[in-house]
Design an enzyme around this catalytic site. Sequence first.
Site, PDB file in Angstrom:
ATOM      1  N   HIS A 164       0.869  -1.263  -0.202  1.00 51.64           N
ATOM      2  CA  HIS A 164      -0.120   0.011  -0.181  1.00 51.64           C
ATOM      3  C   HIS A 164       0.949   1.273   0.131  1.00 51.64           C
ATOM      4  CE1 HIS A 164       0.790   0.840   4.244  1.00 51.64           C
ATOM      5  NE2 HIS A 164       0.601  -0.266   4.461  1.00 51.64           N
ATOM      6  N   CYS A 180       2.970  -4.966   6.919  1.00 50.59           N
ATOM      7  CA  CYS A 180       2.820  -4.678   5.573  1.00 50.59           C
ATOM      8  C   CYS A 180       3.745  -3.975   4.878  1.00 50.59           C
ATOM      9  CB  CYS A 180       1.370  -3.414   5.400  1.00 50.59           C
ATOM     10  SG  CYS A 180      -0.017  -4.331   6.137  1.00 50.59           S
TER      11      CYS A 180
END
Length: 204
Positions: A164, A180
């Site tokens: 992301h 992440c």
Amino acid sequence: MRGRVFFIAAAVAAMAIVSGCTTNSTQFASAYKGRSDGGYALPSIPLAKVERQYRRQIVDYATKEKPGTIIVDTDAKFLHLVLEGGKAMRYGIGVGREGFEWSGVAKVGWKREWPTWTPPAAMIKRQPELAKYRGGMKPGLTNPLGARALYLMRNGRDTGYRLHGTPEWWSIGGAVSSGCIRLMNQDIIDLYERVQPGAKVIVS
């Protein structure tokens, strides 16, 4: 005279080589300018403050993986998107901090532009102040998922991990996340446009 001509030719060749070496790391410099995207005014990134190796660039990359595969090197803080001809598009990344690292093979399940961020229950337990986002934090310039997100699946199930964007461009190159993989917003937009759902993702 012949020696002088040779010297000039050698100097020109050397300049060409230097130019060739720097082209890959500078050819996308303009991509980090501010822009309008999805109704948001995405701010520019002060590229002079981003280490050169973490700027988007095309590099030589030997792999048996097919083009379109994403290979994440968490130690080097690089994400490679395999291209044709022994090349890869390389992006600088931020990775999971100690105790939150993740590795393995997955695939891109689905993609979202300006995604909603919903902190997992374990994160809310660690940081109770995030409870207000239990139902989701609306998209925007301060949203932790940034401008785009690629959701990773394994064995048909959501892994909970994402590739992301992030508004915190200065965190690229560090071990900062809860597992992440984060990219500068301008880079995740570029990656998003190049990658299709189902793409293989290798994190090591």
